[in-house]
Design a protein around this motif. Structure first.
Motif, PDB file in Angstrom:
ATOM      1  N   LEU A  27       0.835  -1.208   0.000  1.00 12.46           N
ATOM      2  CA  LEU A  27       0.000   0.000   0.000  1.00 12.46           C
ATOM      3  C   LEU A  27       0.864   1.251   0.000  1.00 12.46           C
ATOM      4  O   LEU A  27       1.904   1.305   0.660  1.00 12.46           O
ATOM      5  N   ASN A  28       0.396   2.238  -0.737  1.00 16.77           N
ATOM      6  CA  ASN A  28       1.082   3.519  -0.817  1.00 16.77           C
ATOM      7  C   ASN A  28       0.602   4.395   0.344  1.00 16.77           C
ATOM      8  O   ASN A  28      -0.612   4.575   0.522  1.00 16.77           O
ATOM      9  N   SER A  29       1.527   4.935   1.111  1.00 18.63           N
ATOM     10  CA  SER A  29       1.131   5.726   2.286  1.00 18.63           C
ATOM     11  C   SER A  29       0.372   6.999   1.899  1.00 18.63           C
ATOM     12  O   SER A  29      -0.309   7.599   2.733  1.00 18.63           O
ATOM     13  N   GLU A  30       0.490   7.426   0.648  1.00 19.42           N
ATOM     14  CA  GLU A  30      -0.244   8.610   0.187  1.00 19.42           C
ATOM     15  C   GLU A  30      -1.727   8.298  -0.014  1.00 19.42           C
ATOM     16  O   GLU A  30      -2.551   9.205  -0.086  1.00 19.42           O
ATOM     17  N   ALA A  31      -2.029   7.017  -0.156  1.00 22.88           N
ATOM     18  CA  ALA A  31      -3.392   6.618  -0.532  1.00 22.88           C
ATOM     19  C   ALA A  31      -4.210   6.079   0.640  1.00 22.88           C
ATOM     20  O   ALA A  31      -5.369   5.700   0.456  1.00 22.88           O
ATOM     21  N   VAL A  32      -3.605   6.022   1.816  1.00 17.78           N
ATOM     22  CA  VAL A  32      -4.326   5.484   2.988  1.00 17.78           C
ATOM     23  C   VAL A  32      -3.997   6.291   4.249  1.00 17.78           C
ATOM     24  O   VAL A  32      -2.989   7.002   4.289  1.00 17.78           O
ATOM     25  N   ILE A  33      -4.868   6.148   5.242  1.00 18.66           N
ATOM     26  CA  ILE A  33      -4.496   6.599   6.583  1.00 18.66           C
ATOM     27  C   ILE A  33      -4.521   5.363   7.484  1.00 18.66           C
ATOM     28  O   ILE A  33      -5.242   4.397   7.203  1.00 18.66           O
ATOM     29  N   GLU A  43       3.868   6.979   9.962  1.00 17.03           N
ATOM     30  CA  GLU A  43       4.527   5.775   9.427  1.00 17.03           C
ATOM     31  C   GLU A  43       5.597   5.201  10.354  1.00 17.03           C
ATOM     32  O   GLU A  43       5.920   4.017  10.271  1.00 17.03           O
ATOM     33  N   LYS A  57      -8.697   3.577   3.195  1.00 21.55           N
ATOM     34  CA  LYS A  57      -8.362   4.106   1.867  1.00 21.55           C
ATOM     35  C   LYS A  57      -8.852   5.547   1.764  1.00 21.55           C
ATOM     36  O   LYS A  57      -9.958   5.855   2.205  1.00 21.55           O
ATOM     37  N   VAL A  58      -8.053   6.421   1.202  1.00 18.03           N
ATOM     38  CA  VAL A  58      -8.477   7.828   1.129  1.00 18.03           C
ATOM     39  C   VAL A  58      -8.842   8.260  -0.290  1.00 18.03           C
ATOM     40  O   VAL A  58      -9.446   9.300  -0.483  1.00 18.03           O
ATOM     41  N   VAL A  59      -8.441   7.467  -1.266  1.00 20.01           N
ATOM     42  CA  VAL A  59      -8.639   7.890  -2.657  1.00 20.01           C
ATOM     43  C   VAL A  59     -10.062   7.594  -3.104  1.00 20.01           C
ATOM     44  O   VAL A  59     -10.567   6.499  -2.911  1.00 20.01           O
TER      45      VAL A  59
ATOM     46  N   LYS B  58     -15.993  12.760   1.960  1.00 19.67           N
ATOM     47  CA  LYS B  58     -15.174  13.391   3.005  1.00 19.67           C
ATOM     48  C   LYS B  58     -14.786  14.832   2.675  1.00 19.67           C
ATOM     49  O   LYS B  58     -14.739  15.678   3.569  1.00 19.67           O
ATOM     50  N   GLU B 204      -5.680  14.896  -0.769  1.00 20.73           N
ATOM     51  CA  GLU B 204      -6.765  13.980  -0.403  1.00 20.73           C
ATOM     52  C   GLU B 204      -6.473  13.316   0.952  1.00 20.73           C
ATOM     53  O   GLU B 204      -7.362  13.124   1.768  1.00 20.73           O
ATOM     54  N   LYS B 205      -5.221  12.980   1.163  1.00 24.13           N
ATOM     55  CA  LYS B 205      -4.848  12.342   2.432  1.00 24.13           C
ATOM     56  C   LYS B 205      -5.058  13.302   3.609  1.00 24.13           C
ATOM     57  O   LYS B 205      -5.552  12.909   4.660  1.00 24.13           O
ATOM     58  N   ALA B 208      -8.667  13.366   4.405  1.00 28.64           N
ATOM     59  CA  ALA B 208      -9.104  12.150   5.105  1.00 28.64           C
ATOM     60  C   ALA B 208      -8.709  12.226   6.583  1.00 28.64           C
ATOM     61  O   ALA B 208      -9.482  11.826   7.464  1.00 28.64           O
ATOM     62  N   ASN B 239       0.305   9.326  -6.993  1.00 30.33           N
ATOM     63  CA  ASN B 239       0.689   8.963  -5.622  1.00 30.33           C
ATOM     64  C   ASN B 239       1.983   8.156  -5.590  1.00 30.33           C
ATOM     65  O   ASN B 239       2.757   8.236  -4.641  1.00 30.33           O
ATOM     66  N   GLN B 243       5.131   9.481  -3.515  1.00 27.18           N
ATOM     67  CA  GLN B 243       5.796   8.701  -2.470  1.00 27.18           C
ATOM     68  C   GLN B 243       7.319   8.778  -2.618  1.00 27.18           C
ATOM     69  O   GLN B 243       8.043   8.862  -1.635  1.00 27.18           O
TER      70      GLN B 243
END
Lengths: 62, 308
Positions: A27-33, A43, A57-59, B58, B204-205, B208, B239, B243
């Motif tokens: 998983l890409n850390s930019e795409a989730v919390i 992280e 998932k945030v996307v 959100k 976006e992050k 969230a 993304n 990263q």
């Protein structure tokens, strides 16, 4: 530890850092919390055995 | 990782800004940035009455919350697309936020207006659903502003939305759209309400994290038509770059704003001869839809909570 992501539950041996958990799940850390025991985690947060991890998932978009 | 402001444990790490913050200081950091964006780009003037378009997701719900927290008197506008439980659940999240803020929300039910939902309309017209949905949303957003006396239509598009749209326009060299995106689109008297995007530079992050920390109950279910959408592919690509190289999305979009200033030129406006709203053809698509479905002359926007 138990890691919940998109309705699935994964089990990992701890302790481990959040960034390593994300890497193991590809998983890409930019795409989730990541939420550990109900609290947002960065992280570098070390997750210990017995702690609950939820990955959100945030996307979105279409 | 420690909070840069108070030194307590950090809960959010924003790599693009190279900053880590605890929950409390992240919330004020983000709200301050939105406030500064509104001030710097003069998005909402003191005499203007804004309406925020809320999907139930959100970004738009958080934006409504932020604007309210910043002291703006903002009502909501929601379009129920007639997509079964997805639309019903979205509406319930919007109503919950209206209750939380003590504000009202205008609601347009597509099935009431046209006699059918977006899925069936797309099938009957043989048009791609997302593009048709976008056209109808733009029309209704403009119409609610014009009819209800709102000066500014506020949209919840975030940095990732803008970066992915920009990437798509560049990959296919869509020159007709390329220089049209901006943080603000000025009104054209009698034709078009002003549109603004206060989250243009917020990822976006970050949104969230904000929604989570503020306990904003948003719809997590994706639109049934989002699966396989190119937007998601572009967001994923961006993304991956982000990263490896934090701050890329921000530089991409900020760089675009500078280039748009230089290359955008004067905006040429064309209007539908029936409704007067922006259109490149004599009769806009929505007016042509109204000839076959429903009656566009009078649209009743429902209000929640119902006026006493």
């Amino acid at each position: 530890m138990v890691v919940e992501f998109e309705g699935k539950v994964h089990s990992f041996d701890g302790p481990t850092r959040v960034r390593d958990l994300l890497a193991r799940l590809s998983l890409n850390s930019e795409a989730v919390i990541v939420v550990v025991n109900g609290v947002l985690a960065t992280e570098d947060r070390m997750v210990k055995e017995g702690e609950n991890v939820k990955i959100i998932k945030v996307v979105s978009g279409g | 990782m420690k909070c840069r402001t108070c030194g307590k444990e950090a809960h959010v790490h924003i790599r693009a800004h190279n900053i880590a913050l605890c929950g409390e200081h992240f919330l004020s950091f983000l709200e301050k940035r939105v406030s500064e964006t509104i001030r710097k780009y003069r998005l909402i003037r003191p005499d203007e009455r804004p309406v925020v378009c809320v999907s139930g997701g959100k970004d738009s719900l958080s934006l409504w919350y932020i604007l309210h927290s910043l002291g703006f008197q903002v009502d909501g506008f929601h379009i129920h697309l007639g997509l079964g439980t997805y639309s019903d659940n979205s509406l319930s999240k919007v109503k919950a936020m209206a209750d939380r803020l003590g504000r009202s929300v205008n609601i347009a039910f597509l099935e009431e207006i046209l006699g059918l939902g977006i899925r069936e309309l797309s099938r009957r017209l043989k048009r791609e659903t997302c593009s048709l949905c976008g056209t109808i949303k733009r029309y209704l957003m403009n119409r609610v502003a014009m009819e209800k006396g709102y000066d500014v239509v506020v949209l919840g598009h975030n940095l990732d939305d803008e970066a992915s749209a920009l990437l798509g326009n560049l990959l296919y060299w869509k020159k007709e759209y390329l220089w049209k995106k901006n943080i603000s689109l000025e009104a054209v008297e009698g034709h078009l309400a002003k549109k603004i995007k206060p989250l243009f530079l917020v990822s976006e992050k970050e949104m969230a994290c904000y929604a989570f920390l503020r306990e904003i109950d948003y719809i997590t279910q994706e639109c049934p038509f989002a699966s396989g959408a190119k937007t998601l592919l572009y967001k994923d690509l961006l993304n991956r770059v982000e990263q490896e190289s934090p701050g890329t999305k921000m530089r991409f979009v900020k760089g675009y704003l500078v280039q748009a200033e230089r290359n955008g030129g004067e905006r040429k406006n064309y209007f539908c001869e029936v409704c007067g709203y922006p259109s490149y053809v004599e009769r806009c698509l929505v007016c042509r839809i109204f000839e076959r479905f429903g009656d566009g002359r009078s649209i009743s926007f429902n209000t929640y909570p119902r006026p006493e």
